[in-house]
Motif scaffolding. Structure first.
Motif, PDB file in Angstrom:
ATOM      1  N   LYS A 113      42.852 -34.772  26.516  1.00 35.91           N
ATOM      2  CA  LYS A 113      41.806 -35.056  27.516  1.00 35.91           C
ATOM      3  C   LYS A 113      40.726 -33.981  27.563  1.00 35.91           C
ATOM      4  N   GLU A 114      40.994 -32.821  26.975  1.00 41.04           N
ATOM      5  CA  GLU A 114      39.993 -31.743  26.940  1.00 41.04           C
ATOM      6  C   GLU A 114      38.910 -32.032  25.893  1.00 41.04           C
ATOM      7  N   ASN A 115      39.215 -32.914  24.965  1.00 45.15           N
ATOM      8  CA  ASN A 115      38.262 -33.200  23.889  1.00 45.15           C
ATOM      9  C   ASN A 115      37.062 -33.976  24.417  1.00 45.15           C
ATOM     10  N   TYR A 116      35.915 -33.671  23.865  1.00 46.77           N
ATOM     11  CA  TYR A 116      34.706 -34.457  24.145  1.00 46.77           C
ATOM     12  C   TYR A 116      34.969 -35.934  23.820  1.00 46.77           C
ATOM     13  N   SER A 117      35.754 -36.173  22.776  1.00 48.72           N
ATOM     14  CA  SER A 117      36.025 -37.553  22.335  1.00 48.72           C
ATOM     15  C   SER A 117      36.843 -38.352  23.349  1.00 48.72           C
ATOM     16  N   TYR A 118      37.518 -37.680  24.256  1.00 49.35           N
ATOM     17  CA  TYR A 118      38.354 -38.419  25.214  1.00 49.35           C
ATOM     18  C   TYR A 118      37.521 -39.421  26.011  1.00 49.35           C
ATOM     19  N   ASN A 119      36.393 -38.958  26.563  1.00 48.62           N
ATOM     20  CA  ASN A 119      35.544 -39.879  27.329  1.00 48.62           C
ATOM     21  C   ASN A 119      34.938 -40.949  26.434  1.00 48.62           C
ATOM     22  N   LEU A 120      34.624 -40.544  25.196  1.00 46.73           N
ATOM     23  CA  LEU A 120      34.074 -41.537  24.262  1.00 46.73           C
ATOM     24  C   LEU A 120      35.101 -42.648  24.008  1.00 46.73           C
ATOM     25  N   ILE A 121      36.371 -42.247  23.890  1.00 50.16           N
ATOM     26  CA  ILE A 121      37.448 -43.237  23.667  1.00 50.16           C
ATOM     27  C   ILE A 121      37.531 -44.198  24.860  1.00 50.16           C
ATOM     28  N   LEU A 122      37.371 -43.655  26.056  1.00 52.31           N
ATOM     29  CA  LEU A 122      37.449 -44.523  27.241  1.00 52.31           C
ATOM     30  C   LEU A 122      36.260 -45.490  27.266  1.00 52.31           C
ATOM     31  N   GLU A 123      35.076 -45.003  26.842  1.00 52.20           N
ATOM     32  CA  GLU A 123      33.862 -45.837  26.886  1.00 52.20           C
ATOM     33  C   GLU A 123      33.808 -46.867  25.755  1.00 52.20           C
ATOM     34  N   SER A 124      34.292 -46.456  24.572  1.00 49.17           N
ATOM     35  CA  SER A 124      34.084 -47.283  23.379  1.00 49.17           C
ATOM     36  C   SER A 124      35.135 -48.379  23.278  1.00 49.17           C
ATOM     37  N   ASP A 125      34.782 -49.513  22.675  1.00 52.86           N
ATOM     38  CA  ASP A 125      35.833 -50.512  22.448  1.00 52.86           C
ATOM     39  C   ASP A 125      36.329 -50.484  21.003  1.00 52.86           C
ATOM     40  N   ASN A 126      35.953 -49.424  20.261  1.00 50.93           N
ATOM     41  CA  ASN A 126      36.446 -49.330  18.885  1.00 50.93           C
ATOM     42  C   ASN A 126      36.438 -47.881  18.399  1.00 50.93           C
ATOM     43  N   PHE A 127      37.149 -47.649  17.300  1.00 48.24           N
ATOM     44  CA  PHE A 127      37.175 -46.325  16.655  1.00 48.24           C
ATOM     45  C   PHE A 127      37.632 -46.518  15.214  1.00 48.24           C
ATOM     46  N   SER A 128      37.442 -45.477  14.401  1.00 50.09           N
ATOM     47  CA  SER A 128      37.942 -45.559  13.018  1.00 50.09           C
ATOM     48  C   SER A 128      38.914 -44.404  12.761  1.00 50.09           C
ATOM     49  N   VAL A 129      39.858 -44.636  11.848  1.00 46.15           N
ATOM     50  CA  VAL A 129      40.798 -43.593  11.438  1.00 46.15           C
ATOM     51  C   VAL A 129      40.574 -43.386   9.941  1.00 46.15           C
ATOM     52  N   ASN A 130      40.260 -42.127   9.576  1.00 44.07           N
ATOM     53  CA  ASN A 130      39.829 -41.816   8.207  1.00 44.07           C
ATOM     54  C   ASN A 130      40.768 -40.797   7.584  1.00 44.07           C
ATOM     55  N   PHE A 131      41.325 -41.126   6.412  1.00 39.41           N
ATOM     56  CA  PHE A 131      42.272 -40.237   5.727  1.00 39.41           C
ATOM     57  C   PHE A 131      41.564 -39.598   4.538  1.00 39.41           C
ATOM     58  N   LEU A 132      41.354 -38.288   4.634  1.00 35.89           N
ATOM     59  CA  LEU A 132      40.648 -37.578   3.556  1.00 35.89           C
ATOM     60  C   LEU A 132      41.633 -36.785   2.709  1.00 35.89           C
ATOM     61  N   PRO A 133      41.347 -36.622   1.412  1.00 25.70           N
ATOM     62  CA  PRO A 133      42.254 -35.842   0.577  1.00 25.70           C
ATOM     63  C   PRO A 133      42.136 -34.346   0.857  1.00 25.70           C
ATOM     64  N   TYR A 134      43.105 -33.615   0.320  1.00 22.33           N
ATOM     65  CA  TYR A 134      43.258 -32.178   0.559  1.00 22.33           C
ATOM     66  C   TYR A 134      42.010 -31.382   0.174  1.00 22.33           C
ATOM     67  N   GLN A 135      41.224 -31.887  -0.767  1.00 24.12           N
ATOM     68  CA  GLN A 135      40.025 -31.144  -1.195  1.00 24.12           C
ATOM     69  C   GLN A 135      39.021 -30.972  -0.046  1.00 24.12           C
ATOM     70  N   TYR A 136      39.161 -31.778   1.016  1.00 24.49           N
ATOM     71  CA  TYR A 136      38.254 -31.674   2.167  1.00 24.49           C
ATOM     72  C   TYR A 136      38.854 -30.855   3.311  1.00 24.49           C
ATOM     73  N   LEU A 137      39.829 -30.010   2.990  1.00 25.51           N
ATOM     74  CA  LEU A 137      40.526 -29.251   4.031  1.00 25.51           C
ATOM     75  C   LEU A 137      39.569 -28.482   4.956  1.00 25.51           C
ATOM     76  N   GLU A 138      38.586 -27.801   4.391  1.00 25.63           N
ATOM     77  CA  GLU A 138      37.668 -27.011   5.232  1.00 25.63           C
ATOM     78  C   GLU A 138      36.918 -27.875   6.224  1.00 25.63           C
ATOM     79  N   GLU A 139      36.465 -29.018   5.752  1.00 27.25           N
ATOM     80  CA  GLU A 139      35.728 -29.947   6.615  1.00 27.25           C
ATOM     81  C   GLU A 139      36.642 -30.498   7.717  1.00 27.25           C
ATOM     82  N   ILE A 140      37.862 -30.855   7.315  1.00 26.50           N
ATOM     83  CA  ILE A 140      38.843 -31.393   8.268  1.00 26.50           C
ATOM     84  C   ILE A 140      39.099 -30.372   9.374  1.00 26.50           C
ATOM     85  N   HIS A 141      39.260 -29.112   8.963  1.00 26.01           N
ATOM     86  CA  HIS A 141      39.561 -28.042   9.904  1.00 26.01           C
ATOM     87  C   HIS A 141      38.370 -27.783  10.847  1.00 26.01           C
TER      88      HIS A 141
END
Ligand SMILES: Cc1cc2nc3c(=O)[nH]c(=O)nc-3n(C[C@H](O)[C@H](O)[C@H](O)COP(=O)(O)O)c2cc1C
Length: 178
Positions: A55-83
């Motif tokens: 609930k501390e995340n900025y995205s928490y309110n977005l989740i409550l407002e939005s009626d959709n979201f995406s889940v994205n699985f990136l490979p290990y080469q994108y570790l820095e970006e993921i972090h």
């Protein structure tokens, strides 16, 4: 077996993340991405996916407002970006500018999807279960995208999170014959 000698037993309130690695995904709600390790498929038909959102995340309110979201699985080469996406807040920085990940609107949802991913789920939000510091959001997976030519079990390297800024990827998978 001497249980007390073998195990360190902690009380309920002394929860720690433990060292069990969890696959990492990036959830996009509306325009904002955030990293998650606490997510799971919960139903096969229809395919339903759930994500635990702090609930501390900025995205928490977005989740409550939005009626959709995406889940994205990136490979290990994108570790820095993921972090980076999991350490910054969308109301303070533009995470697309700091990571340069390729993204676009979903095909069936208006939340963004990350086209550098190996697998993408487009989800219509079903319901949200509220807990004290997190909520669990359930989405019906209305579209699944698999990157052509990249998903061979022997080649693919997913990103695994061990807690406390520690990541790894898996070794060559092994089929078990029964
Ligand atoms: C590897 C990793 C895993 C994470 N897992 C979760 C998770 O499962 N649920 C969650 O709400 N936050 C999780 N976080 C924290 C959020 O990604 C982080 O707080 C992020 O900055 C939130 O972005 P926002 O404020 O733009 O929504 C994780 C962070 C990292 C680095």
């Amino acid at each position: 077996m001497n249980f007390e000698k073998t195990f360190k037993t902690l009380l309920e309130e002394s929860y720690t993340y433990g060292l069990v690695p969890r696959p990492v995904a990036i959830v996009c709600v509306k325009e904002n991405p955030f990293t998650v390790a606490n997510h799971t498929p919960v139903n096969k038909n229809p395919f339903i996916y759930a994500v635990a959102v702090d609930k501390e995340n900025y995205s928490y309110n977005l989740i409550l407002e939005s009626d959709n979201f995406s889940v994205n699985f990136l490979p290990y080469q994108y570790l820095e970006e993921i972090h980076k996406i999991g350490k910054t807040h969308g109301n303070q920085v533009n995470k697309w500018e700091i990571t340069k990940l390729n993204h676009q609107k979903g095909l069936s949802i208006d939340s963004l999807i990350i086209t550098d991913s190996l697998i993408i789920y487009e989800c219509q939000k079903l319901n949200v279960i509220d807990f004290t510091d997190h909520c669990l959001v359930f989405g019906k997976v209305v579209l699944k995208h698999y990157k052509k030519g990249y998903l061979k079990p022997s080649k693919i390297r997913y990103t695994l999170f061990h807690g406390k800024n520690l990541y790894s990827t898996h070794k060559k998978p092994k089929y078990v014959k029964i």
